[in-house]
Motif scaffolding. Structure first.
Motif, PDB file in Angstrom:
ATOM      1  N   ILE A   1      23.778  15.636  -3.530  1.00  0.00           N
ATOM      2  CA  ILE A   1      22.776  15.996  -2.532  1.00  0.00           C
ATOM      3  C   ILE A   1      21.573  15.082  -2.714  1.00  0.00           C
ATOM      4  CG2 ILE A   1      23.496  18.391  -2.244  1.00  0.00           C
ATOM      5  CD1 ILE A   1      21.168  19.206  -4.099  1.00  0.00           C
ATOM      6  N   ARG A   2      20.853  14.887  -1.623  1.00  0.00           N
ATOM      7  CA  ARG A   2      19.630  14.083  -1.646  1.00  0.00           C
ATOM      8  C   ARG A   2      18.573  14.734  -0.780  1.00  0.00           C
ATOM      9  NH1 ARG A   2      21.117   7.679  -0.972  1.00  0.00           N
ATOM     10  NH2 ARG A   2      22.128   7.470  -3.000  1.00  0.00           N
ATOM     11  N   SER A   3      17.332  14.456  -1.136  1.00  0.00           N
ATOM     12  CA  SER A   3      16.231  14.835  -0.261  1.00  0.00           C
ATOM     13  C   SER A   3      16.164  13.813   0.868  1.00  0.00           C
ATOM     14  CB  SER A   3      14.913  14.842  -1.035  1.00  0.00           C
ATOM     15  OG  SER A   3      14.578  13.544  -1.484  1.00  0.00           O
ATOM     16  N   ASN A   4      15.636  14.224   2.004  1.00  0.00           N
ATOM     17  CA  ASN A   4      15.433  13.268   3.087  1.00  0.00           C
ATOM     18  C   ASN A   4      14.502  12.163   2.615  1.00  0.00           C
ATOM     19  OD1 ASN A   4      17.089  14.372   5.043  1.00  0.00           O
ATOM     20  ND2 ASN A   4      15.471  15.638   5.918  1.00  0.00           N
ATOM     21  N   PRO A   5      14.637  10.970   3.173  1.00  0.00           N
ATOM     22  CA  PRO A   5      13.796   9.848   2.744  1.00  0.00           C
ATOM     23  C   PRO A   5      12.315  10.129   2.949  1.00  0.00           C
ATOM     24  CG  PRO A   5      15.574   9.093   4.178  1.00  0.00           C
ATOM     25  CD  PRO A   5      15.592  10.584   4.203  1.00  0.00           C
ATOM     26  N   GLY A   6      11.546   9.627   2.034  1.00  0.00           N
ATOM     27  CA  GLY A   6      10.092   9.749   2.086  1.00  0.00           C
ATOM     28  C   GLY A   6       9.472   8.674   1.214  1.00  0.00           C
ATOM     29  N   ARG A   7       8.185   8.782   0.988  1.00  0.00           N
ATOM     30  CA  ARG A   7       7.475   7.871   0.091  1.00  0.00           C
ATOM     31  C   ARG A   7       6.775   8.731  -0.941  1.00  0.00           C
ATOM     32  NH1 ARG A   7       6.751   2.522   1.946  1.00  0.00           N
ATOM     33  NH2 ARG A   7       5.014   2.420   0.503  1.00  0.00           N
ATOM     34  N   PHE A   8       7.197   8.594  -2.192  1.00  0.00           N
ATOM     35  CA  PHE A   8       6.696   9.435  -3.263  1.00  0.00           C
ATOM     36  C   PHE A   8       6.214   8.562  -4.412  1.00  0.00           C
ATOM     37  CE2 PHE A   8      10.442  11.283  -1.222  1.00  0.00           C
ATOM     38  CZ  PHE A   8       9.816  12.263  -0.479  1.00  0.00           C
ATOM     39  N   ASP A   9       5.056   8.895  -4.939  1.00  0.00           N
ATOM     40  CA  ASP A   9       4.464   8.132  -6.032  1.00  0.00           C
ATOM     41  C   ASP A   9       4.495   8.985  -7.300  1.00  0.00           C
ATOM     42  OD1 ASP A   9       2.975   6.654  -7.820  1.00  0.00           O
ATOM     43  OD2 ASP A   9       1.271   6.382  -6.466  1.00  0.00           O
ATOM     44  N   LEU A  10       5.361   8.614  -8.244  1.00  0.00           N
ATOM     45  CA  LEU A  10       5.464   9.309  -9.521  1.00  0.00           C
ATOM     46  C   LEU A  10       4.853   8.489 -10.650  1.00  0.00           C
ATOM     47  CD1 LEU A  10       9.129  10.694  -9.299  1.00  0.00           C
ATOM     48  CD2 LEU A  10       6.996  11.796  -8.604  1.00  0.00           C
ATOM     49  N   SER A  11       4.020   7.499 -10.313  1.00  0.00           N
ATOM     50  CA  SER A  11       3.484   6.589 -11.327  1.00  0.00           C
ATOM     51  C   SER A  11       2.594   7.295 -12.348  1.00  0.00           C
ATOM     52  CB  SER A  11       2.742   5.428 -10.675  1.00  0.00           C
ATOM     53  OG  SER A  11       1.672   5.896  -9.876  1.00  0.00           O
ATOM     54  N   GLY A  12       2.069   8.445 -12.031  1.00  0.00           N
ATOM     55  CA  GLY A  12       1.223   9.185 -12.971  1.00  0.00           C
ATOM     56  C   GLY A  12       1.999  10.065 -13.935  1.00  0.00           C
ATOM     57  N   TYR A  13       3.326   9.993 -13.929  1.00  0.00           N
ATOM     58  CA  TYR A  13       4.157  10.868 -14.741  1.00  0.00           C
ATOM     59  C   TYR A  13       5.081  10.076 -15.654  1.00  0.00           C
ATOM     60  CZ  TYR A  13       2.386  14.310 -11.588  1.00  0.00           C
ATOM     61  OH  TYR A  13       1.534  15.104 -10.880  1.00  0.00           O
ATOM     62  N   SER A  14       5.356  10.649 -16.810  1.00  0.00           N
ATOM     63  CA  SER A  14       6.292  10.020 -17.741  1.00  0.00           C
ATOM     64  C   SER A  14       7.650  10.720 -17.723  1.00  0.00           C
ATOM     65  CB  SER A  14       5.731  10.027 -19.161  1.00  0.00           C
ATOM     66  OG  SER A  14       5.521  11.352 -19.599  1.00  0.00           O
ATOM     67  N   ALA A  15       7.695  11.947 -17.181  1.00  0.00           N
ATOM     68  CA  ALA A  15       8.946  12.708 -17.177  1.00  0.00           C
ATOM     69  C   ALA A  15       8.935  13.696 -16.018  1.00  0.00           C
ATOM     70  CB  ALA A  15       9.112  13.463 -18.494  1.00  0.00           C
ATOM     71  N   LEU A  16      10.121  14.158 -15.685  1.00  0.00           N
ATOM     72  CA  LEU A  16      10.286  15.271 -14.760  1.00  0.00           C
ATOM     73  C   LEU A  16      11.032  16.362 -15.505  1.00  0.00           C
ATOM     74  CD1 LEU A  16      11.298  13.483 -11.442  1.00  0.00           C
ATOM     75  CD2 LEU A  16       9.081  14.455 -12.037  1.00  0.00           C
ATOM     76  N   ARG A  17      10.615  17.599 -15.286  1.00  0.00           N
ATOM     77  CA  ARG A  17      11.285  18.751 -15.897  1.00  0.00           C
ATOM     78  C   ARG A  17      11.863  19.590 -14.780  1.00  0.00           C
ATOM     79  NH1 ARG A  17       8.905  22.303 -20.680  1.00  0.00           N
ATOM     80  NH2 ARG A  17       8.716  20.177 -21.390  1.00  0.00           N
ATOM     81  N   LEU A  18      13.122  20.003 -14.959  1.00  0.00           N
ATOM     82  CA  LEU A  18      13.816  20.830 -13.978  1.00  0.00           C
ATOM     83  C   LEU A  18      14.180  22.151 -14.634  1.00  0.00           C
ATOM     84  CD1 LEU A  18      14.704  17.698 -13.536  1.00  0.00           C
ATOM     85  CD2 LEU A  18      16.393  18.670 -12.030  1.00  0.00           C
TER      86      LEU A  18
END
Length: 175
Positions: free
Chosen positions: A70-87
């Motif tokens: 599965i994928r999210s619909n296309p967008g523009r996302f800036d994760l440059s302020g993060y070192s990790a993602l937690r789910l």
């Protein structure tokens, strides 16, 4: 606290509350992407129920298949302020892959695998510097992930076995 720089107009199924992404059924923007794009016959479904993203289906190996995603619909996302993602996830004991993409048309995806515990909610941390570049499931030597130019989020299963699967995601948090 930092907030994820997400365009909610483009990814409106996620409601941002500080650094937490929570799922809302009011405007779903996730879609399936299975091995049918290359002749396989695996199937999956994505839906949001009670604030939980539910990814379910059947992986089949016929016709050189073997994955569902599965994928999210296309967008523009800036994760440059993060070192990790937690789910926060509840799975079926299988291994899944988390993906970020910087292009939607045949581009490079960045992925990392994570394991689930059958029937139990667990938190999975994915350091962004551990995401490996891939194209069509094959690992590449580069390029490095540009965290400021994320175009989609994704999840997939493809363990080389014909099997049913079920993964629930409660939220995604940037760290």
């Amino acid at each position: 606290m930092k907030g994820l720089a997400l365009s909610l107009a483009l990814l409106s199924s996620l409601a941002v509350a500080g650094p937490v992404l929570e799922f809302s059924a009011s405007d779903p923007t996730w879609y399936t992407q299975n091995d049918t794009v290359m002749g396989g016959i695996s199937s999956s479904r994505v839906r949001i129920e009670g604030g939980i993203l539910k990814f379910t289906g059947q992986v089949r190996l016929e016709n050189n298949g073997g994955f569902s995603g599965i994928r999210s619909n296309p967008g523009r996302f800036d994760l440059s302020g993060y070192s990790a993602l937690r789910l926060r996830v509840k799975g079926d004991g299988k291994q899944y892959a988390f993906q970020l993409g910087t292009s939607t048309a045949g581009g490079v995806n960045y992925r990392a695998e994570f394991n689930t515990v059958a029937g139990q909610w667990t938190e999975v941390t994915i350091p962004l510097n551990t995401l490996r570049p891939t194209r069509f499931g094959r690992q590449l030597a580069g390029p490095a992930l540009d965290r400021s130019k994320i175009s989609f989020f994704g999840l997939m299963v493809g363990n080389g076995r014909a099997e049913g699967f079920a993964l629930d995601v409660d939220w995604i948090r940037g760290e």
